[in-house]
Design a protein around this motif. Structure first.
Motif, PDB file in Angstrom:
ATOM      1  N   LEU A  13       0.828  -1.204   0.000  1.00  0.00           N
ATOM      2  CA  LEU A  13       0.000   0.000   0.000  1.00  0.00           C
ATOM      3  C   LEU A  13       0.863   1.255   0.000  1.00  0.00           C
ATOM      4  O   LEU A  13       0.647   2.185  -0.783  1.00  0.00           O
ATOM      5  CB  LEU A  13      -0.920   0.014   1.231  1.00  0.00           C
ATOM      6  CG  LEU A  13      -2.084  -0.973   1.254  1.00  0.00           C
ATOM      7  CD1 LEU A  13      -2.749  -0.958   2.628  1.00  0.00           C
ATOM      8  CD2 LEU A  13      -3.110  -0.640   0.177  1.00  0.00           C
ATOM      9  N   LEU A  14       1.861   1.275   0.881  1.00  0.00           N
ATOM     10  CA  LEU A  14       2.754   2.436   0.994  1.00  0.00           C
ATOM     11  C   LEU A  14       3.621   2.605  -0.251  1.00  0.00           C
ATOM     12  O   LEU A  14       3.778   3.715  -0.763  1.00  0.00           O
ATOM     13  CB  LEU A  14       3.658   2.276   2.224  1.00  0.00           C
ATOM     14  CG  LEU A  14       3.002   2.413   3.594  1.00  0.00           C
ATOM     15  CD1 LEU A  14       4.005   2.064   4.690  1.00  0.00           C
ATOM     16  CD2 LEU A  14       2.479   3.832   3.794  1.00  0.00           C
ATOM     17  N   ALA A  15       4.167   1.490  -0.744  1.00  0.00           N
ATOM     18  CA  ALA A  15       5.073   1.548  -1.892  1.00  0.00           C
ATOM     19  C   ALA A  15       4.347   2.016  -3.151  1.00  0.00           C
ATOM     20  O   ALA A  15       4.847   2.855  -3.902  1.00  0.00           O
ATOM     21  CB  ALA A  15       5.704   0.178  -2.123  1.00  0.00           C
ATOM     22  N   GLY A  16       3.154   1.468  -3.384  1.00  0.00           N
ATOM     23  CA  GLY A  16       2.384   1.871  -4.558  1.00  0.00           C
ATOM     24  C   GLY A  16       1.970   3.327  -4.488  1.00  0.00           C
ATOM     25  O   GLY A  16       2.043   4.063  -5.481  1.00  0.00           O
ATOM     26  N   LEU A  17       1.560   3.754  -3.306  1.00  0.00           N
ATOM     27  CA  LEU A  17       1.136   5.138  -3.117  1.00  0.00           C
ATOM     28  C   LEU A  17       2.296   6.103  -3.376  1.00  0.00           C
ATOM     29  O   LEU A  17       2.140   7.116  -4.066  1.00  0.00           O
ATOM     30  CB  LEU A  17       0.609   5.323  -1.693  1.00  0.00           C
ATOM     31  CG  LEU A  17      -0.285   6.538  -1.430  1.00  0.00           C
ATOM     32  CD1 LEU A  17      -1.549   6.484  -2.279  1.00  0.00           C
ATOM     33  CD2 LEU A  17      -0.641   6.608   0.050  1.00  0.00           C
ATOM     34  N   SER A  18       3.462   5.785  -2.835  1.00  0.00           N
ATOM     35  CA  SER A  18       4.622   6.663  -3.024  1.00  0.00           C
ATOM     36  C   SER A  18       5.068   6.694  -4.479  1.00  0.00           C
ATOM     37  O   SER A  18       5.474   7.736  -4.997  1.00  0.00           O
ATOM     38  CB  SER A  18       5.782   6.214  -2.131  1.00  0.00           C
ATOM     39  OG  SER A  18       6.322   4.990  -2.564  1.00  0.00           O
ATOM     40  N   ALA A  19       4.979   5.534  -5.158  1.00  0.00           N
ATOM     41  CA  ALA A  19       5.373   5.473  -6.566  1.00  0.00           C
ATOM     42  C   ALA A  19       4.464   6.357  -7.424  1.00  0.00           C
ATOM     43  O   ALA A  19       4.936   7.093  -8.297  1.00  0.00           O
ATOM     44  CB  ALA A  19       5.328   4.033  -7.064  1.00  0.00           C
ATOM     45  N   GLY A  20       3.157   6.287  -7.175  1.00  0.00           N
ATOM     46  CA  GLY A  20       2.227   7.095  -7.954  1.00  0.00           C
ATOM     47  C   GLY A  20       2.248   8.557  -7.579  1.00  0.00           C
ATOM     48  O   GLY A  20       2.133   9.438  -8.434  1.00  0.00           O
ATOM     49  N   LEU A  21       2.424   8.847  -6.298  1.00  0.00           N
ATOM     50  CA  LEU A  21       2.346  10.211  -5.799  1.00  0.00           C
ATOM     51  C   LEU A  21       3.613  11.008  -6.051  1.00  0.00           C
ATOM     52  O   LEU A  21       3.568  12.184  -6.418  1.00  0.00           O
ATOM     53  CB  LEU A  21       2.048  10.181  -4.296  1.00  0.00           C
ATOM     54  CG  LEU A  21       1.672  11.487  -3.597  1.00  0.00           C
ATOM     55  CD1 LEU A  21       0.475  12.147  -4.271  1.00  0.00           C
ATOM     56  CD2 LEU A  21       1.366  11.215  -2.131  1.00  0.00           C
TER      57      LEU A  21
END
Length: 262
Positions: A13-21
């Motif tokens: 959840l954190l990794a995907g969010l940071s990658a997109g954001l």
């Protein structure tokens, strides 16, 4: 095993969010957080960073493929440059995996700490990678591809922090540099993940659930959630004060680097 899987769902959840954001690969979060998680399990200390790096690269294969599909639909990928860089990226990533296995656990950790500090500084002091007017120096593609592939495989990342500035500095518009960089991540992740899998195949003291140096429970957990939150992060990037958030995230990366060093 199940403990790692459920914790990896949250990590994804954190990794995907940071990658997109923030436009950086999830490896900057996955590698250090997963290494701490694995250290509490039945992993030998010398295997912890290797498994974290290998697993991070395996998960990046899926996010890279999704990114390439989206950029291809928009017509932003310079396929000529991507194909020119592809062979050297494949070779470099395979070589990087071999180098990483030969590094001591401490050296590999300090290598990653250096990357975190560099990324943190770039995010805290953003600088536009403007395309230059001159023609790209294509003779640099092979050596640069090798270098990017080697470093990406050692660090467990897709290489965007290196390939985007290189492509933008060689004449590509920023949107094309980002799109082409996401395409370059595919040969890196395929070659490095396959190499880590092969290198760890005969390691008999890895815990159950390991495919070479790739730890499947962590891999499954991260992939299951990161592919969804990456899209969410990309949408939020248009609504939230991205520049301000990048500075906050830079502080988080700096704290992670200090924790790893400590």
């Amino acid at each position: 095993m199940m403990e790692v899987f459920f914790a990896s769902l949250a990590l994804g959840l954190l990794a995907g969010l940071s990658a997109g954001l923030f436009g950086i690969g999830g490896g900057a979060l996955i590698v250090p957080l997963l290494s701490w998680l694995l250290a509490s399990q039945a992993f030998k200390p010398e295997h912890v960073m290797l498994v974290a790096v290998a697993t991070s690269l395996a998960t990046a294969l899926f996010t890279s493929a999704a990114s390439v599909r989206a950029h291809h639909k928009l017509g932003n990928i310079d396929w000529h440059r991507a194909f020119r860089l592809g062979p050297s990226l494949l070779l470099g990533a395979a070589g990087g995996a071999i180098v990483a296995e030969d590094l001591s656990a401490d050296n590999l950790r300090w290598f990653f700490i250096g990357y975190l500090l560099y990324t943190s500084l770039r995010m805290a002091l953003p600088k536009k990678n403007a395309a230059t007017a001159h023609k790209p120096r294509l003779y640099l593609d092979f050596p640069m591809g090798l270098l990017i592939g080697v470093l990406s495989a050692i660090l467990g990342i897709g290489g965007g922090t290196m390939s985007v500035p290189y492509l933008a500095g060689g004449g590509l518009a920023m949107k094309n540099a980002v799109a082409t960089s996401s395409t370059c991540a595919l040969p890196i992740t395929i070659s490095a993940a396959a190499s880590y899998m092969a290198l760890g195949w005969h390691e008999h003291d890895l815990p159950a659930g390991s495919l070479g140096y790739i730890y499947l429970p962590a891999f499954a957990g991260i992939v299951m959630t990161s592919i969804f939150t990456a899209h969410l992060g990309a949408k939020l990037a248009h609504r939230l004060p991205a520049h301000q958030l990048k500075r906050y995230f830079a502080i988080v990366l700096l704290l992670i680097a200090i924790k790893m060093a400590w």
